[in-house]
Scaffold this motif. Structure first.
Motif, PDB file in Angstrom:
ATOM      1  N   GLN A 195      34.052  53.203  24.832  1.00 43.77           N
ATOM      2  CA  GLN A 195      33.539  53.254  23.582  1.00 43.77           C
ATOM      3  C   GLN A 195      35.194  53.967  22.365  1.00 43.77           C
ATOM      4  N   GLN A 196      35.010  55.508  23.294  1.00 46.34           N
ATOM      5  CA  GLN A 196      36.860  56.413  21.991  1.00 46.34           C
ATOM      6  C   GLN A 196      37.288  56.014  22.013  1.00 46.34           C
ATOM      7  N   ARG A 197      37.543  55.827  23.119  1.00 43.84           N
ATOM      8  CA  ARG A 197      39.364  55.286  24.072  1.00 43.84           C
ATOM      9  C   ARG A 197      39.625  54.448  22.908  1.00 43.84           C
ATOM     10  N   ILE A 198      38.831  53.005  23.266  1.00 45.01           N
ATOM     11  CA  ILE A 198      39.347  52.098  22.657  1.00 45.01           C
ATOM     12  C   ILE A 198      39.660  51.838  20.451  1.00 45.01           C
ATOM     13  N   TYR A 199      41.043  51.217  20.952  1.00 50.25           N
ATOM     14  CA  TYR A 199      41.368  51.545  19.743  1.00 50.25           C
ATOM     15  C   TYR A 199      41.832  50.627  18.620  1.00 50.25           C
ATOM     16  N   ILE A 200      40.386  49.390  18.796  1.00 48.51           N
ATOM     17  CA  ILE A 200      40.102  48.487  18.041  1.00 48.51           C
ATOM     18  C   ILE A 200      39.036  48.400  16.903  1.00 48.51           C
ATOM     19  N   ASN A 201      39.297  48.145  16.055  1.00 44.18           N
ATOM     20  CA  ASN A 201      37.844  48.281  14.908  1.00 44.18           C
ATOM     21  C   ASN A 201      36.484  47.674  15.500  1.00 44.18           C
ATOM     22  N   GLU A 202      36.913  46.646  15.747  1.00 40.74           N
ATOM     23  CA  GLU A 202      34.927  45.853  15.837  1.00 40.74           C
ATOM     24  C   GLU A 202      34.813  45.628  17.793  1.00 40.74           C
ATOM     25  N   VAL A 203      34.253  46.368  17.817  1.00 40.32           N
ATOM     26  CA  VAL A 203      33.856  47.039  19.265  1.00 40.32           C
ATOM     27  C   VAL A 203      31.647  46.774  19.130  1.00 40.32           C
ATOM     28  N   THR A 204      31.142  46.139  19.538  1.00 38.36           N
ATOM     29  CA  THR A 204      29.601  46.032  19.770  1.00 38.36           C
ATOM     30  C   THR A 204      28.716  46.327  20.728  1.00 38.36           C
ATOM     31  N   VAL A 205      28.151  46.760  21.447  1.00 41.74           N
ATOM     32  CA  VAL A 205      27.485  46.269  22.695  1.00 41.74           C
ATOM     33  C   VAL A 205      26.503  45.752  22.636  1.00 41.74           C
ATOM     34  N   THR A 206      26.801  45.115  23.752  1.00 40.60           N
ATOM     35  CA  THR A 206      25.382  43.845  24.446  1.00 40.60           C
ATOM     36  C   THR A 206      25.053  44.474  25.467  1.00 40.60           C
ATOM     37  N   LYS A 207      23.815  43.443  26.113  1.00 43.49           N
ATOM     38  CA  LYS A 207      22.955  43.940  27.081  1.00 43.49           C
ATOM     39  C   LYS A 207      22.900  42.437  27.808  1.00 43.49           C
ATOM     40  N   ALA A 208      22.660  41.097  27.274  1.00 44.12           N
ATOM     41  CA  ALA A 208      23.214  40.168  27.397  1.00 44.12           C
ATOM     42  C   ALA A 208      23.818  39.569  27.435  1.00 44.12           C
ATOM     43  N   LEU A 209      24.539  38.792  28.869  1.00 43.34           N
ATOM     44  CA  LEU A 209      25.318  38.048  29.573  1.00 43.34           C
ATOM     45  C   LEU A 209      25.245  36.761  28.818  1.00 43.34           C
TER      46      LEU A 209
END
Length: 524
Positions: free
Chosen positions: A110-124
């Motif tokens: 996640q720290q390598r991704i240069y996009i501000n809006e990133v969220t973690v998900t557990k459900a497909l």
């Protein structure tokens, strides 16, 4: 003893069903979660989304320290995401340098991704609808969590003036189908932290994004809660337009009068916000709804607030009389000719009677056919392409009217009366459909009982209008209930210096909107 055994058996059976349901629920929730096996996740995605050509599943290899590698998948929908942003700010940073996997691998990715809006998900199953709305899903082999990356990019038309609400002195921009652009148009005009927006997702299938906006220090909290509750209570398969929302949340869905306002102009929406109203924006439509909406606003126009008050007052009075003429003229003509000939001036009665002698139809049928004919011409003019429709509406009405009179099918006075009624309706475009229905209702009452029937219908309509509310606010305010201060901006418009308070008709927490103005020496 036997009855006791039967009851005991029933209880055990119910407990067994409950345990079975809980086990099924547990299995379904387990199946909904992401698998640590990447291939299983990809197979599940293909089963749910099928073989659609716009579904893009890209496999990548992420290098780790100590010459290790790990497989990953990037899932996106072609056409609604920014592919360049995904390549430059997601895939390339992950593949350029090895990632240290000593700590949490997902955090390092996640720290390598240069996009501000990133969220973690557990459900497909919860993630896929968000992918279909423009997010990109990153899944890594061996991890039971994924990353939702917002890099959406929808095609939209340019900002241009609304064709339905044109103005001479006002702004030239209008809402478009993009929700983000529409919100930004309002933000440009209100740079205040009290401007709040709330997002809802409505529709089990379409999952349409709906946003309400309000000024938190002005709007009545009860009004916001009322709007919020009604939107949350909508449980439907789809929301396709602003009209769907309007008909689902209005107080009186079976009334012919609109109790929710709509506009395509950002300046009108901003004015509604500053009065203490709530606006509703729907993704995919350029129409903004606002509540509460009062009947008196049908006689107003955005141009009124850019012009001098004297001419504006004259035009509003004309609009009011145009509404009366449009709805009652055929009914008055019917009552005068069939029931109350004494109403017709003596100089006019002979030409009117002579014009009726050659007509083969009764007066009632003649007027009904004429009204229907004009409605057909108007509808055809609206539905045809713009460069053809305008010419057809004018030429078609003239030719049909002249030929019908020349052939003796209709009388010239009937054509004139119905024409004036239709032309007057174009002055009050927000309620053109209402005037068409009222015209027929009043005509039916007049054709049956003359002036008595007309007045009974008028009384019934006025009683109905007084009983209407717009999200709890009386529809006929400030006339019923009566607010003297609000009369400064109703049928007539007072000078701007007199309009120092917000309308009492609209509940709000901050009545005063003008603190002070420069002195002009009291000159007239």
């Amino acid at each position: 003893m036997g009855s006791y055994n039967n009851v005991h058996r029933v209880i055990k059976r119910l407990q067994g069903k409950k345990k079975k349901q809980e086990a099924q629920h547990s299995d379904s929730s387990h199946n909904d979660s992401l698998s640590p096996n990447l291939e299983e996740n990809v197979t599940a995605i293909k089963q749910i989304l099928g073989n659609s050509p716009d579904v893009r599943i890209r496999s990548i290899t992420i290098p780790l320290t100590k010459n290790k590698k790990i497989k990953a998948v990037v899932l996106s929908i072609d056409g609604i995401i920014d592919q360049q942003a995904i390549r430059e700010h997601v895939i390339r940073p992950l593949k350029e340098e090895p990632i240290d996997d000593v700590g949490e691998l997902l955090d390092a990715i996640q720290q390598r991704i240069y996009i501000n809006e990133v969220t973690v998900t557990k459900a497909l199953k919860e993630s896929l609808p968000k992918v279909l709305k423009g997010n990109t899903l990153l899944l890594v082999d061996g991890l039971t969590e994924g990353l939702l990356i917002n890099a959406s990019k929808y095609e939209s038309r340019s900002i241009e003036e609304s064709e339905a609400e044109q103005t001479i002195q006002g702004a030239r921009d209008g809402f478009i189908e993009s929700l983000q652009v529409n919100i930004s148009l309002i933000r440009q005009r209100i740079a205040d932290p009290h401007l709040h927006f709330e997002t809802f997702e409505i529709g089990e299938i379409t999952r349409t994004t709906v946003v309400i906006g309000y000024m938190s220090h002005i709007v009545d909290d009860a009004l916001v809660e009322r709007v919020r509750t009604r939107l949350q209570d909508i449980k439907v398969d789809s929301i396709e337009s602003s009209g769907d929302i309007e008909q689902h949340i209005e107080d009186h869905p079976y009334s012919i009068f609109p109790t929710i306002g709509n506009t395509e102009r950002p300046d009108v929406a901003v004015s509604a916000l500053l009065d203490g109203r709530v606006i509703i924006l729907i993704n995919g439509t350029p129409v903004c709804l606002y509540v509460p909406y009062l009947f008196i606003e049908s006689l107003k126009n955005v141009e009124d607030y850019h012009s001098r008050p004297y001419y504006t007052s004259l035009i509003r009075i004309i609009r009011f009389f145009a509404f009366v003429i449009s709805t009652t003229f055929p009914a008055i003509y019917m009552a005068a000719l069939n029931f109350h000939k004494e109403m017709i001036p003596s100089d006019m009665i002979v030409p009117v009677v002579q014009a009726r002698e050659a007509v083969p139809f009764p007066l009632t049928l003649e007027i009904i056919i004429t009204i229907i004919m004009f409605e057909v011409i108007r509808e055809a003019g609206v539905r045809l392409p713009q460069h053809i429709g305008a010419a057809f509406s004018i030429v078609g009405a003239l030719i049909l009217g002249e030929v019908a009179v020349a052939a003796g099918l209709f009388g010239a006075p009937t054509i004139i009366i119905v024409s004036i009624s239709f032309i007057a309706a174009f002055v009050i475009t927000p309620i053109t459909d209402v005037t068409a229905l009222l015209r027929l209702l009043f005509f039916i009452g007049s054709s049956l009982f003359g002036a008595y029937g007309l007045f009974v219908m008028l009384l019934a309509i006025l009683t109905h209008m007084v009983s209407l509310t717009s999200l709890g606010v009386p529809y006929m305010s400030p006339l019923s209930p009566f607010y003297l201060r609000d009369l400064k901006d109703t049928i007539v418009k007072f000078p701007k210096r007199w309009l120092t308070h917000r309308p009492q008709s609209i509940p709000n927490k901050k009545p005063k909107k003008v603190e002070s103005l420069p002195e002009t020496g009291g000159k007239q």
